[in-house]
Design an enzyme around this catalytic site. Structure first.
Site, PDB file in Angstrom:
ATOM      1  N   HIS A 223       0.793  -1.238   0.000  1.00 46.24           N
ATOM      2  CA  HIS A 223       0.000   0.000   0.000  1.00 46.24           C
ATOM      3  C   HIS A 223       0.824   1.286   0.000  1.00 46.24           C
ATOM      4  CE1 HIS A 223      -0.253  -0.249   4.728  1.00 46.24           C
ATOM      5  NE2 HIS A 223       0.975  -0.439   4.276  1.00 46.24           N
ATOM      6  N   HIS A 224       2.149   1.194   0.095  1.00 50.30           N
ATOM      7  CA  HIS A 224       2.969   2.414   0.094  1.00 50.30           C
ATOM      8  C   HIS A 224       3.495   2.795  -1.283  1.00 50.30           C
ATOM      9  CE1 HIS A 224       2.808   2.524   4.379  1.00 50.30           C
ATOM     10  NE2 HIS A 224       3.505   1.417   4.540  1.00 50.30           N
ATOM     11  N   ALA A 225       3.374   1.927  -2.265  1.00 50.99           N
ATOM     12  CA  ALA A 225       3.912   2.247  -3.590  1.00 50.99           C
ATOM     13  C   ALA A 225       3.150   3.420  -4.196  1.00 50.99           C
ATOM     14  CB  ALA A 225       3.814   1.026  -4.505  1.00 50.99           C
TER      15      ALA A 225
END
Length: 379
Positions: free
Chosen positions: A134-136
């Site tokens: 979820h951080h990309a």
């Protein structure tokens, strides 16, 4: 009538290595799968998908920039040390290694396949263990995340005309997913996470509520360190659950990170399997088509326990609170002394718990003021 469920797991998930000192260990996937097998959750429960099609560049370009994808492929093609910090690649957090792109694509394609199974094949629940990156961001790797599988999968659902809730219960704010849909009222993003005041990625505050058409469709509940089971359940019950009901999505996508657990080495929350199980049971009770992805967790046994619990709940199987003997023997050989699947409900020390409760009450009040009117009016 039992639900139609799919588990997506490939032995290739563990074929790569981010480095001996890196906190993310790909062995977590095999751990989780072996625990599921030991509980009898593989051979006769749901359907196992070990092979599935890989998505193409067109799907990835729905979120990621062509320049970023080109650099990711370039760095993936050789074992030569490389770095390009413009794209977040090659530092300690997001190392590059031969085959990186193929590995990231495998996990991302698994989440897209899970979405397809739910949207087209009539599956009630599909769970991809190697999802949850979820951080990309559009043009940057971040937080061990190279391709944002949830964004790509949600885009595929939007293309089918679906309205989606994305619920993230990982200890870290789902910043990349929020970024992708910040101005989109077809996706409601909800993230329960450790506060960004002092914790990576430094985002996810109550005032981040979306923009334009998406105003009111981004929801963040930042939790102070030492938030325990009761407070985690309170955040879900008083924010996430009523907003999911008000939005009434066609599909719910959940990121089920296990780094909220009180024994996780990188985080400061005090969650156990008690509140984790509670939230999963309530999600299942909604009977909304459900795409689940793994996410974080930096203690391999916590990850295995969490995802075995999740797969058990998804299939209405009550698991013994004691780990199966065959799995205990396996982990004992690796230095683990654990014998229990389930934890007792945990309460934090009173002084820090009061601080966490006060902060949560303020967050809930602010969300009720800024978010609830928007969604209740839209409903």
């Amino acid at each position: 009538m039992p639900l139609k469920t799919a588990l997506i797991y490939s032995s290739r998930f563990g074929n790569f290595n981010l480095g001996a000192e890196h906190p993310f260990h790909v062995q977590r996937y095999q751990f989780a799968f072996e625990l599921m097998r030991a509980y009898g959750l593989i051979d006769h429960i749901g359907r196992l998908f070990q092979d599935y099609p890989l998505i193409d560049d067109q799907a990835l370009l729905g979120f990621h920039s062509s320049e970023y994808l080109q650099k990711l492929k370039e760095f993936s093609a050789t074992s030569e040390p490389r770095a390009d910090f413009r794209f977040g690649l090659g530092d300690v957090e997001n190392p590059v290694f031969e085959g990186l792109y193929d590995w990231a694509l495998l996990g991302t394609s698994g989440t897209v396949e899970a979405a397809r199974l739910v949207a087209e094949e009539g599956y009630d629940i599909a769970f991809n263990l190697a999802g949850g990156w979820h951080h990309a961001h559009r043009s940057k790797a971040s937080g061990f995340s190279y391709l944002n599988d949830s964004v790509i999968a949600i885009n595929s659902l939007l293309a089918r005309g679906k309205r989606v809730v994305y619920l993230d219960i990982d200890a870290h704010h789902g910043d990349g997913v929020q970024e992708a849909f910040f101005s989109d009222n077809r996706v409601l993003t909800i993230s329960l996470h450790e506060s960004g005041v002092y914790f990576f990625p430094g985002t996810g505050f109550e005032n981040e509520i979306g923009t334009g058409k998406g105003t009111g469709y981004a929801v963040n509940v930042p939790l102070l360190a030492h938030t325990d089971d009761a407070l985690f359940m309170k955040a879900f019950d008083e924010v996430a659950y009523p907003l999911i009901a008000a939005f009434d999505p066609d599909v719910i996508v959940t990121q089920l990170g296990a780094d909220t657990f009180r024994t996780d080495p990188l985080t400061n929350l005090e969650i156990t399997t008690h509140s984790y199980s509670y939230i999963l049971r309530k999600l299942k009770a909604l009977r909304i088509p459900w795409v689940a992805v793994g996410g974080g967790g930096y203690d391999n046994l916590n990850v295995a326990r969490a995802w075995a619990i999740a797969w058990g709940i998804m299939n209405s199987v009550e698991l013994s609170p004691r780990l199966p003997d065959s799995f205990v023997r396996l982990i004992s050989s690796l230095g683990y002394g654990n014998k229990m699947l389930l934890d007792a409900m945990h309460w934090a020390e009173e002084d820090v718990r009061i601080q966490a409760l006060d902060a949560l009450e303020r967050s809930i009040a602010q969300i009720r003021k800024s978010i609830f009117p928007v969604l209740l009016e839209a409903a």
